[in-house]
Design an enzyme around this catalytic site. Structure first.
Site, PDB file in Angstrom:
ATOM      1  NE  ARG A  60      -3.803   0.041   2.244  1.00 15.13           N
ATOM      2  CZ  ARG A  60      -4.806  -0.155   3.070  1.00 15.13           C
ATOM      3  NH1 ARG A  60      -5.019   0.685   4.064  1.00 15.13           N
ATOM      4  NH2 ARG A  60      -5.605  -1.200   2.935  1.00 15.13           N
ATOM      5  CG  HIS A  87      -6.518  -0.988  -5.386  1.00 15.91           C
ATOM      6  ND1 HIS A  87      -5.274  -1.338  -4.913  1.00 15.91           N
ATOM      7  CD2 HIS A  87      -6.926   0.033  -4.606  1.00 15.91           C
ATOM      8  CE1 HIS A  87      -4.939  -0.555  -3.921  1.00 15.91           C
ATOM      9  NE2 HIS A  87      -5.923   0.291  -3.695  1.00 15.91           N
ATOM     10  CE1 TYR A 137     -21.232  16.434 -12.227  1.00 13.10           C
ATOM     11  CE2 TYR A 137     -20.028  16.480 -10.152  1.00 13.10           C
ATOM     12  CZ  TYR A 137     -21.221  16.514 -10.846  1.00 13.10           C
ATOM     13  OH  TYR A 137     -22.399  16.628 -10.173  1.00 13.10           O
TER      14      TYR A 137
END
Length: 811
Positions: free
Chosen positions: A38, A84, A128
């Site tokens: 990570r 993931h 967006y």
């Protein structure tokens, strides 16, 4: 029980296990996962797992630079579903960062829409925005389809994902990395692509080159926001050890106005400094330090599409250069970047030097190019093998056609061709698959040309596999190609340390000569030098003594160390000024941010020197750190890492030619030299000084000399004094030796409450639980052997107990 309801039954299988074992079995796998999967990047491609998975997913989606953008939500969704299995926010945040040109020296994601700004504005929601790969990101993925890197199964074993990317340029150095794992962190600065490639090529050509040689072509980091980097030994120290503190400055220039005013114009910021927050801090510090910044008349942001332009307007007659130096000192126009080059190398986290990083990258590229060469060689040999069969058949095409026409089925035709032309099954199948247009004369010539070309390719590929020099040439040529295609000029300017660091005089009007005193009862006074009180004063029927005296000015900052291991900065200006005969104020009333039960234990004015501080804790930990490590801008920070319920007992300046004396509640002691304690950073825990029994704790830890004496007082009022030289020097972290012999019935005490050291006759003040205060002299305490039982010195009646003991300053 109602219809359809079901009774739940639970088994009695309860496993009892010590909590420390549960914590170890749970924490270690978690820590390993966070470190390896990570927070830390791989040294080969410079990517964390989430970044690698995002780029690989975008490649699978076909989001090439020449293709259209695709919604970020689609990219995030595919990354989550395929590789993931974490929160979408973490994936989107990682993708956003890879697109920000103020965070990444070479952005890997080309974003369309609002992807945040240098003012700290967040990116728009993923529904967006749109994104695709940048051209340089393809260099990280290039040749991945040619078995150049290893693959592993994804989280549900349904797909394969790359463990690392080919990384055809040194991304770890170019884009840097930052991350916090469990017990580890990394902070690698970004660099210029041209310079990094030159450094790799130098390492390829001269494997034994030195750091000095590398720094001739790669002199230091190159940050995406530009700015200025103060060049000094810190850069080479960071490259050599993997750890350093670099000083970054904003790029500024001074403009003179016609009306006589000056403007300080900021056009580039230090790396990761928020422009809006920086201007707010300038405004705040100008209000707090009016004597320094009274010359500022206006602060405004004039940035637009043309670029950054933040303006600090000065009044007429103000020295702009001097004001700029104040801004560097007190605001984020100058910051430090803590280099901590930690990455996953050889399957484990390692702190790497620059030469280590280059070695790992070169080895990775050799592996990638060798794997690609083997892949291309096998493909070329397969194609050449088929072409040789076609050429054989075309030399006698009439016979081949006759065999095919006479055959009853495909298998018979295949076998007939194999027998007639002495070719294998694959070559025979290629003849059967051949289209009739290949029978033309021109096509036959083309087959001959292709076969000769393949022979040359095979020869070249085999020579690369056999020759280390040719392998290095291939890597060098491809790196130079990337440099030519994607390289750009350095943005961060390196400035000479001697020219950059200028001493500035503080305003004289606020530099009063003051004396800060702290009494044993925690009373703080600020008086003008020349009117200080005597060392012993009586106030409110209470005997108090000044235990700390600090000379300072009103612009100085004091550093208060607390029992919870914190350091709180106390500006002298916040301490109320008192007259000589006034009592003063409680330190608890002026030190802001104390938690419940947190006690100030020491107060100093620290300087930027090589002097060191030594810390002692109740559990027997000792730590030495440079006092310059504590000169930070935070008002409250961690001074030492305490474990569990440990408490910080004392903080002292390190003394030369002294040893450490530690005495515990159960009557054990140890004395050792300070050279056994390594100097470590600010937030470290230190080392173990004494091996304590489970029910034992430290009551005194201090530096002593062999000419001094130690007084020990138990909870029952038994006391004794003995000479320090009776305590022989030992190695640190031993059980120590006995310093007080408790009787079997414990009539001389259940434990040691207080231990003090002195070098000549000293007055001791002791306070009982009922508030009674008395004074005794050290001479009233008999001298005894180190391991003796002591004598009744303070007579206690009823339920009275000793609450506090402290020494009055010696005359």
């Amino acid at each position: 029980m109602s219809k359809g309801s079901r009774q739940m039954t639970f088994g009695e299988n309860i496993v009892e296990m010590p909590v420390e074992e549960v914590m170890h079995n749970s924490m270690m796998p978690y820590a390993e996962y966070v470190i390896m999967e990570r927070a830390l990047p791989r040294v080969e491609d410079g990517l964390k797992p989430v970044q690698r998975r995002i780029l690989y997913t975008m490649m699978e989606l076909g989001l090439m630079p020449e293709q259209a953008y695709k919604k970020s939500a689609r990219i995030v969704g595919d990354t989550l579903g395929r590789y993931h299995p974490h929160g979408d926010t973490s994936v989107y945040d990682a993708m956003v960062r890879m697109s920000q040109d103020f965070n990444m020296r070479e952005p890997l994601v080309d974003g369309q829409g609002n992807f945040g700004s240098v003012d700290g504005d967040p990116a728009a929601a993923m529904r967006y925005t749109e994104a695709k790969l940048t051209p340089i990101a393809l260099e990280l993925l290039r040749d991945i389809e040619k078995d150049t890197v290893s693959f592993g199964l994804n989280f549900d074993d349904s797909l394969k994902e790359p463990n690392i990317l080919p990384g055809r340029y040194p991304n770890l150095l170019v884009n840097g990395a930052s991350g916090i794992a469990v017990g580890l962190a990394t902070n690698i600065p970004p660099h210029n692509l041209n310079e990094v490639i030159d450094a790799v090529i130098m390492k390829l050509d001269t494997p034994l080159c030195t750091l000095e040689d590398i720094m001739q072509v790669m002199p230091g980091p190159d940050f995406p926001t530009g700015g200025q980097l103060i060049a000094g030994e810190e850069i080479s120290q960071g490259y050599q050890t993997g750890r350093a503190k670099l000083t970054l400055r904003a790029k500024t220039n001074i403009e003179q106005q016609r009306n006589g005013k000056s403007l300080i114009v900021i056009t580039e910021l230090p790396y990761q400094v928020n422009k809006a927050s920086m201007l707010e801090k300038v405004l705040k510090v100008s209000e707090e330090k009016k004597t320094h910044f009274a010359g500022i008349s206006d602060i405004r942001d004039e940035s637009d599409r043309e670029g950054m332009r933040a303006v600090i307007e000065l009044r007429k007659g103000v020295d702009a250069e001097k004001m700029l130096q104040y801004l560097f000192k007190y605001t984020d126009l100058q910051v430090t970047f803590g280099v901590n080059m930690v990455a996953i190398a050889n399957g484990k986290p390692m702190t790497l030097s620059l030469l280590d990083m280059l070695d790992h990258y070169v080895n990775h590229q050799k592996t990638v190019v060798l794997n690609r060469t083997r892949f291309d060689l096998e493909a070329a040999k397969r194609r050449a093998h088929l072409l040789s069969g076609l050429i054989i058949a075309l030399d006698d095409i009439d016979k081949a056609i006759a065999i095919i026409r006479a055959a009853q089925n495909v298998e018979q035709a295949r076998l007939g061709l194999m027998d007639e032309f002495k070719i294998d099954r694959e070559q025979s199948q290629a003849i059967l698959d051949m289209r009739l247009q290949r029978l033309t004369g021109l096509e036959q010539i083309n087959l001959q040309k292709e076969f000769k070309k393949l022979q040359a390719i095979i020869k070249r590929l085999e020579s690369i596999l056999k020759s280390e020099a040719k392998l290095i040439n291939v890597i060098r040529d491809e790196l130079l190609e990337i440099k030519e295609k994607h390289g750009n000029a350095r943005r961060t300017k390196l400035i000479d340390k001697k020219k950059a660091i200028k001493k500035i005089e503080e305003p004289e009007v606020i530099a009063d000569n003051l004396l800060i005193t702290l009494s044993a009862q925690g009373i703080v006074k600020k008086i003008v030098v020349g009117t200080k009180n005597g060392s012993l004063q009586k106030t409110d029927d209470d005997i108090d003594a000044i235990v700390t005296e600090i000379e300072c000015t009103s612009v100085d900052r004091l550093h208060v160390f607390t029992s919870l291991g914190n350091m709180i900065v106390l500006p002298c200006s916040q301490i109320p000024e008192t007259k000589q005969r006034e009592k003063g104020v409680s330190i608890y009333g002026i030190v802001q941010g104390l938690q419940e039960g947190e006690i100030p234990i020491a107060i100093y004015k620290l300087n930027d020197t090589d002097d060191k501080l030594v810390f002692f804790t109740q559990s027997g930990m000792t730590k030495i750190s440079k006092q310059s490590d504590y000169l930070i801008r935070k008002l409250r920070s961690q001074a030492i890492s305490l474990k569990g319920t440990d408490v910080l007992l004392a903080v002292e300046h390190v003394k030369n030619d002294s040893s450490v004396m530690i005495i515990t509640k159960n009557g054990m002691s140890i004395r050792f030299t300070l050279d056994q304690v390594p100097c470590t950073g600010r937030v470290t825990a230190g080392v173990k000084s004494i091996a304590l029994e489970e029910d034992d704790s430290v009551v005194m830890a201090t530096q002593v000399s062999s000419t001094e004496q130690v007084i020990i007082i138990t909870d029952n009022g038994f006391a004794k004094r003995s000479k320090v030289n009776e305590y022989e020097l030992q190695k640190r972290n031993g059980k120590g030796i006995k310093t007080f012999d408790f009787k079997k019935n414990r009539s001389n005490g259940k434990g040691i409450n207080f231990a003090l050291w002195f070098d000549k006759e000293t007055k001791l003040v002791y306070k009982l639980s009922d508030g009674t205060i008395n004074i005794i002299s050290t001479q009233d305490v008999s001298i005894e052997k180190r391991f003796s039982k002591g004598k009744q010195t303070i007579v206690l009646t009823g339920e009275k107990r000793i609450q506090d003991v402290y020494s009055l300053p010696q005359a």
